[in-house]
Design an enzyme around this catalytic site. Sequence first.
Site, PDB file in Angstrom:
ATOM      1  CB  SER A   8       3.289  50.564 -21.521  1.00 60.23           C
ATOM      2  OG  SER A   8       2.552  49.529 -20.902  1.00 60.23           O
ATOM      3  CG  ASP A  37      11.351  47.565 -21.719  1.00 57.23           C
ATOM      4  OD1 ASP A  37      11.460  48.431 -22.592  1.00 57.23           O
ATOM      5  OD2 ASP A  37      11.636  46.365 -21.902  1.00 57.23           O
TER       6      ASP A  37
END
Length: 212
Positions: A135, A144
């Site tokens: 991602s 994250d």
Amino acid sequence: MSNSYRIVVLLSGSGTTLQSMIDTELPVKICAVISNKPDIMGLDRARDANIATHVLDHTNYTNREDFDRDLQKIIDQYQADLVVLAGFMRILSDGFVKHYKGKLINIHPSLLPKYKGMHTHQRVMDAGEPLHGSSVHFVNSELDGGPVLLQARLPVLPTDSLESLELRIKTKEHLIYPAAISWLAEGRIKLKRDGIHMDGKKMTGPVVMDYM
Ligand code: GRF
């Protein structure tokens, strides 16, 4: 297109992600590469491509804020439009993240929001997940946890070893990260107050590239 869009890349390791940016004809100028570790291959890759390099050794600092302040000083001397984390193994302080809001991106090897943190490939295999991926996301103060703009998604094969899975993920990362950087440089993607916008429209989720 002129390369007036300026990026600075931060890394801590082998730099295959940086290499993918160097090898792709991106509409950007890679102004500098900064590492928190000396003698890593990522720095050699930058030098081979005639990109300015800096080493800011975190072991010379007793606190994160001082390190981040000096890091910010180096980045800002390049007037970067975008700061690109490419395997930069440091947690960034709130002040740093806020300073680059909307201009700081990372690539994380999982289908976020699943599998934040370390050892994602092993954890995905241990859990028997059918799918895995990587991602590209804007960085916020949650690890994250920032808004995701682009994902590569691929199946976990019954024949996969940890190494083969990691390699297949990395190969796709080397496609999607340059693509995301191009979209940002072209002004197609913007982080706004209400989320990510692409081509003038609010995104309802990340763009997903399937490699099935
Ligand atoms: C990539 O797999 C990326 O997902 C993660 O760090 C790795 C960097 O690899 N954030 P390299 O040092 O660029 O080869």
